[in-house]
Scaffold this motif. Structure first.
Motif, PDB file in Angstrom:
ATOM      1  N   MET A   1       0.827  -1.212   0.000  1.00 31.45           N
ATOM      2  CA  MET A   1       0.000   0.000   0.000  1.00 31.45           C
ATOM      3  C   MET A   1       0.863   1.264   0.000  1.00 31.45           C
ATOM      4  SD  MET A   1      -3.061  -0.471  -0.387  1.00 31.45           S
ATOM      5  CE  MET A   1      -3.231  -2.234  -0.376  1.00 31.45           C
ATOM      6  N   ARG A   2       2.105   1.106   0.464  1.00 34.39           N
ATOM      7  CA  ARG A   2       2.983   2.272   0.521  1.00 34.39           C
ATOM      8  C   ARG A   2       3.112   2.940  -0.847  1.00 34.39           C
ATOM      9  NH1 ARG A   2       8.919   3.187   1.162  1.00 34.39           N
ATOM     10  NH2 ARG A   2       9.380   0.989   0.922  1.00 34.39           N
ATOM     11  N   PHE A   3       3.013   2.140  -1.898  1.00 32.74           N
ATOM     12  CA  PHE A   3       3.237   2.689  -3.225  1.00 32.74           C
ATOM     13  C   PHE A   3       1.948   3.106  -3.920  1.00 32.74           C
ATOM     14  CE2 PHE A   3       6.863  -0.151  -2.404  1.00 32.74           C
ATOM     15  CZ  PHE A   3       7.837   0.830  -2.348  1.00 32.74           C
ATOM     16  N   ALA A   4       0.848   2.965  -3.232  1.00 31.81           N
ATOM     17  CA  ALA A   4      -0.420   3.389  -3.822  1.00 31.81           C
ATOM     18  C   ALA A   4      -0.575   4.897  -3.639  1.00 31.81           C
ATOM     19  CB  ALA A   4      -1.567   2.654  -3.148  1.00 31.81           C
ATOM     20  N   ARG A   7      -5.163   8.568  -5.153  1.00 27.51           N
ATOM     21  CA  ARG A   7      -6.251   8.201  -6.074  1.00 27.51           C
ATOM     22  C   ARG A   7      -6.444   6.691  -6.126  1.00 27.51           C
ATOM     23  NH1 ARG A   7      -6.621  10.691 -11.731  1.00 27.51           N
ATOM     24  NH2 ARG A   7      -4.637   9.663 -12.001  1.00 27.51           N
ATOM     25  N   ASP A   8      -5.346   5.953  -6.024  1.00 19.79           N
ATOM     26  CA  ASP A   8      -5.448   4.487  -6.010  1.00 19.79           C
ATOM     27  C   ASP A   8      -6.266   4.032  -4.805  1.00 19.79           C
ATOM     28  OD1 ASP A   8      -3.779   4.411  -8.230  1.00 19.79           O
ATOM     29  OD2 ASP A   8      -1.964   4.110  -7.045  1.00 19.79           O
ATOM     30  N   ILE A   9      -5.959   4.635  -3.655  1.00 21.16           N
ATOM     31  CA  ILE A   9      -6.672   4.278  -2.426  1.00 21.16           C
ATOM     32  C   ILE A   9      -8.153   4.640  -2.563  1.00 21.16           C
ATOM     33  CG2 ILE A   9      -6.884   4.749   0.044  1.00 21.16           C
ATOM     34  CD1 ILE A   9      -4.376   3.260  -0.523  1.00 21.16           C
ATOM     35  N   ALA A  12      -9.942   2.135  -4.585  1.00 23.66           N
ATOM     36  CA  ALA A  12     -10.107   0.877  -3.849  1.00 23.66           C
ATOM     37  C   ALA A  12     -11.227   1.004  -2.825  1.00 23.66           C
ATOM     38  CB  ALA A  12      -8.792   0.500  -3.166  1.00 23.66           C
ATOM     39  N   ASP A 293       2.019  -0.658   2.949  1.00 20.73           N
ATOM     40  CA  ASP A 293       2.640   0.649   2.938  1.00 20.73           C
ATOM     41  C   ASP A 293       2.030   1.416   1.800  1.00 20.73           C
ATOM     42  OD1 ASP A 293       5.231  -1.107   3.880  1.00 20.73           O
ATOM     43  OD2 ASP A 293       4.212  -1.713   2.097  1.00 20.73           O
ATOM     44  N   THR A 296       2.157   7.568  -3.224  1.00 19.31           N
ATOM     45  CA  THR A 296       3.100   8.240  -4.078  1.00 19.31           C
ATOM     46  C   THR A 296       2.751   9.699  -4.103  1.00 19.31           C
ATOM     47  OG1 THR A 296       1.834   7.160  -5.747  1.00 19.31           O
ATOM     48  CG2 THR A 296       4.178   6.689  -5.703  1.00 19.31           C
TER      49      THR A 296
END
Lengths: 301, 684
Positions: A1-4, A7-9, A12, A293, A296
């Protein structure tokens, strides 16, 4: 998750809400979208154990039911910790965040020296490249406390230093990366690989801790505090406030008789519990990356 | 066959047999903050599957050789991923092309090509299945092999290397990559991957008799897999193929495609992958039928996927219900090559729109023909939600050229269709055309401008408004194997570019329409490279390798594609051959020439294709061929060759409303509807 990214979150969560079958309110208009709002998402590359979001529902649901249904519908790595009904209780004031930063390849003594130099300085101007060009800000101004976490550092595999800091929410936002840039400028503190940043908590700032700049006490108070809401200054806040209001109105209008329900949630996305943080991360028992994690770029929709 | 020549080659390259398979994530993670969109490499998608390595005996790595954002939504890969992972003892993980920023770092830090599911090194798998939707992914295959530390040439691979298999539409002529792959699977993959899995399992259980070569022979003889190394290709002095001959006993002279007959028994994807990263298609797609018999002569997909096999309306309904519940997507795409041709599309559209009314679920038909009926359908589907643009594909600008390509649409049909669309409230339609078609003249292309202007006129007349738009989108035509145009000369890129330029000028010339018409096109150069790779033979491998060594990557992306590089590498690599880039692309082939894919059987009679080619290019005007679903058979050869027939409805069934199970909800409104959707679908 660190690299999401934020907007990705958000995507989701939207899908999680649909899978959970929550009666989420939608905006009116040509292209309706679910009314879910976020406050102060963790920035680029940072993991988080304390994110907040608000969902407007068209029917009243028990907060625990929302927590369980949404929790089981979200991808692994996004966990719902707590849901509160905003009609029944006030939203938490989010005035500051506590962060943990693991600096691979940095000797603890070097880190201590750099932290002391930083705290002794009155200003620590850094530049950050944003979508609107280079922005100058004072990283020192945001720091309520900063120290080398000796216990975590001692427990971690050798060859890294672990920082803890409490950073005030302000505009322009000071991020842990800004503080790291300042440490690099002032003391040539240079990690061997990118630092691992984790937001441990968000909440109201304990004023005496801020005044004393006592760092760890401040953090403890902050970490233990019941989450209460505080809109951050600036334009974004105005928008958020408006959204909340609209949600309530929409809830009233569409549910005819049922009370509007709003849920306030804490989503932790920490890589590990603070004590377990290490420099070299081991994959977990399922032989996959710790998907906990995140981040971005930070963009609030 | 121990002691044989092939065994001697492989014996030299034996690798240590017991390599513990570990995640490369600890090596990869420190690199991720340094690259663009790192989330695409992190895996962890909803509905992704991670199985225990040691409890599986057949392990597949499935690759889509393009960026994650393009590859993840790919239906084919998602279907095979699910079909394989449902099997006990079988494990499938996915891998995609890494962007060059990460490729550089992976080389620097010795990180091998990995799967996104559990970040295992690709080389540790038994099989690497690569799905090629387009030939422009070939250089990306080489990058992945190289990063995986698998020898590029199949002949150099040892016992510890995976079997590299190509699939997808481009695999119907895998000759240009024959040097790099161990095998190619033609046609539908669902049953084929299971057959291959069984063969690999029994071969492993039997102690790997014959080694790698022994397995490939089993795949060729019993698995229906094309193994290029078992066929010798010889050439005539003029560069044409003299013969393609099997060099092993038991290997078939011609390899047939795989065809799944009953789509209803393959309801995949059932648990669609939902990524965290943004991808090109953010929706749940259901294939409502496979195959197409419209007979458009340029269309490779329509030729190689015959016959038509429909999914029943009830199966579509249950797939949509389960897929939405499992994914949380808010849009459903009803996929096929020509979606409105489903025998019960009207019922499907109405019933789905009824079911999802008030749930903010969008429904769309991505592929529609020029037909006013389609507008009615689109109206029906979009009555609850978002209204995306409407796209029609007349493909050719003039009635004459549309007859050549057998796109049986007249200009009046088109005008009628767009008038209905504008009158129904759409403000914008998109029209898709091709440039460089066989027999095409400048006038045929310029006719597109006149057509677009008539479309705007019709729209203004239908709505009484001036703010309507149409976008003209043009792609370059590339002749493809297994189509009637497989013999055609490809139009050179200078001519294509000149026609596009003239067309642009013609469209801008009339100020009354200038702003109402949008114009999008690509120049003709990438089409030439696609043409080389589509109809190339084994000698083209040298060009692909040279381009890759020169830095060629992501050729499907205009920002990384370099025509100059392909041209330069082609002339250097083919310098000692009697053939060149033009020979492969702009040269017309004759009936007697052996085509590189003639030994690969898509089910179509070669003579039927040839007759259709003659009909298209008849000097007295092209002859049209109707759709065999509604007219007598034209004997393309597919049905007898495949032992299958057109599998189409109607079933006469309808979809019932989804029942409201949740007792907590009261009254009407959107909330109960959403809940019923999830509750009856068993949302987790």
């Amino acid at each position: 998750m660190r690299f999401a990214s934020h907007r990705d979150i958000a995507r989701a969560v939207e899908r999680g809400v649909r899978r959970a079958g929550l009666p989420v309110a939608h905006s009116a208009g040509f292209s309706p979208h679910p009314k879910i709002s976020y406050s102060g998402g963790a920035p680029t590359g940072a993991a988080s154990e304390a994110e907040f979001l608000e969902i407007s529902l068209t029917a009243e649901l028990d907060p625990d039911v929302v927590r369980d249904r949404l929790g089981s519908s979200l991808p692994e790595g996004i966990d719902v910790i707590e849901v509160a009904d905003l009609a029944a209780q006030a939203a938490p004031r989010l005035e500051a965040s506590e962060w943990q930063v693991v600096l691979p390849g940095v000797a603890p003594d070097d880190a201590i020296g750099a932290v002391e130099a930083f705290l002794a300085a009155e200003h620590a101007d850094v530049e950050r490249l944003t979508s609107k060009g280079v922005r100058r800000l004072d990283a020192r101004a945001g720091v309520v406390s900063l120290e080398v976490d000796r216990r975590a550092t001692a427990e971690a595999p050798t060859g890294c230093a672990i920082l803890r800091m409490v950073v005030r929410h302000m505009a322009p936002a000071v991020r842990p990366e800004d503080i790291l840039v300042a440490l690099r400028h002032m003391s040539a503190l240079e990690p061997a690989s990118p630092p691992l940043v984790t937001r441990l908590a968000q909440g109201p700032l304990c004023t005496d801790a801020a005044a004393a700049s006592a760092g760890f006490h401040g953090a403890a108070a902050l970490g233990a505090a019941t989450m209460a809401e505080a809109p951050r200054p600036g334009r974004r806040d105005a928008e958020q406030g408006q959204v909340m209001e609209t949600c309530l109105v929409a809830g009233d209008a569409t549910t005819a008789g049922t009370a509007p329900a709003s849920a306030y949630e804490q989503l932790p996305r920490g890589a590990e519990r603070p004590g377990e943080a290490g420099c070299a991360r081991e994959p977990d028992e399922r032989d996959r990356p710790n998907a906990r994690d995140r981040a971005t770029e930070q963009r609030v929709s | 066959m121990p002691g044989g020549p092939a065994a001697a080659v492989t014996a030299r390259r034996r690798y240590p047999v017991t390599v513990p398979v570990q995640s490369v994530y600890p090596l990869l993670e420190p690199l991720l903050p340094l690259v663009r969109k790192p989330i695409q490499y992190a895996g962890g998608e909803l509905n992704s599957v991670v199985k225990d390595w040691d409890s599986c005996d057949v392990r597949w790595a499935l690759m889509y050789p393009d960026a994650y954002e393009v590859g993840l939504p790919n239906q084919g890969l998602q279907i095979l991923y699910e079909v394989l992972n449902e099997q006990d003892g079988v494990l499938a993980e996915r891998t995609y092309s890494v962007w060059q920023d990460l490729e550089v770092l992976m080389r620097e830090h010795s990180v091998p090509q990995f799967t996104v599911d559990s970040h295992r090194p690709v080389r540790a798998f038994d099989l690497l299945g690569v799905s090629f939707a387009t030939e422009l992914g070939y250089t990306n295959l080489l990058t992945a092999l190289d990063l995986a530390r698998i020898p590029l040439a199949a002949a150099d691979r040892g016992e510890e290397d995976p079997i590299v298999l190509a699939g997808g539409h481009a695999a119907f002529n895998p000759e240009p990559i024959a040097e790099f792959i161990d095998g190619a699977v033609l046609g539908d993959g669902e049953e084929a991957v299971l057959a291959i899995t069984r063969l690999v399992r029994t071969w492993k259980a039997a102690g790997r008799p014959g080694g790698r070569d022994g397995l490939l022979l089993r795949l060729a003889v019993r698995g229906g897999v094309y193994i290029p190394r078992f066929y010798d290709v010889s050439y005539r002095p003029d560069g044409t193929i003299s013969a393609v001959v099997p060099n092993r006993p038991g290997v078939p002279r011609s390899v047939a495609k795989h065809t799944v007959t009953d789509l209803d028994s393959w309801q995949y994807p059932a648990k669609p992958l939902v990524p965290l990263a943004e991808t090109v298609h953010e929706r749940f797609s259901v294939e409502i039928f496979r195959g197409c018999t419209r007979g458009c002569r340029f269309c490779q997909a329509g030729m190689i996927t015959r016959p038509v096999r429909e999914r029943s309306i009830t199966a579509i309904g249950s797939m949509v219900e389960a897929g939405l519940a499992a994914s949380g997507f808010s849009e459903v795409g009803l996929l096929s090559l020509s979606s409105a041709d489903h025998s019960e599309i009207n019922e499907v559209a109405i019933d789905l729109a009824d079911r999802y009314e008030g749930t903010n679920t969008g429904l769309s038909l991505p592929s529609t023909r020029v037909d006013a009926f389609n507008v009615t359908l689109a109206n029906e589907l979009s009555r609850n939600g978002r209204r995306s643009g409407l796209t029609f594909a007349p493909e050719g600008g003039s009635d004459r050229i549309r007859k050549v390509i057998n796109k049986m649409v007249t200009e009046d049909d088109l005008i009628k269709t767009v008038s209905t669309a504008y009158a129904s409230g759409w403000r914008q339609v998109k029209l898709y055309f091709m440039c460089g078609l066989p027999t095409e003249t400048d006038e045929d292309v310029l006719a597109i401008a006149a057509l677009a202007q008539r479309v705007i006129q019709a729209g203004r007349a239908a709505t009484g408004r001036n703010d309507i738009r149409c976008t003209v989108s043009i792609g370059g035509f590339v002749p493809k194997p297994h189509t009637p145009f497989q013999w055609a000369a490809q139009c050179d890129h200078e001519t294509v570019d000149a026609r596009l330029k003239a067309l642009g000028a013609a469209m801008r010339a009339d100020r009354r329409y200038g702003k109402a018409i949008g114009f999008r096109y690509h120049d003709g150069k990438p089409s030439i490279v696609e043409g080389l790779l589509s109809r190339g033979d084994r000698r083209v491998a040298k060009v692909i390798r040279a381009v890759w060594q020169d830095g060629g990557r992501f050729d499907g992306w205009s920002e990384s594609f370099s025509f100059e590089r392909w041209e330069r590498c082609a002339s250097a690599a083919l310098a000692t051959e009697p053939v060149d880039l033009a020979w492969y692309t702009t040269r017309e082939r004759g009936y007697d020439e052996i085509l590189p894919w003639d030994h690969l059987d898509a089910g179509l009679e070669r003579d039927w294709l040839w007759q259709d080619w003659l009909a298209a290019t008849d000097a007295s005007g092209a002859a049209e061929v109707d759709d065999c679903r509604w007219t007598p058979c034209f004997e393309c050869g597919v049905c007898p060759a495949m032992g299958t027939e057109i599998e189409a409805g109607p079933t006469g069934k309808r979809l019932l409303p989804l029942s409201v199970v949740d007792g907590r909800s009261s009254g009407a409104g959107q909330a109960p509807a959403i809940q019923s959707l999830a509750m009856t679908g068993g949302a987790g």
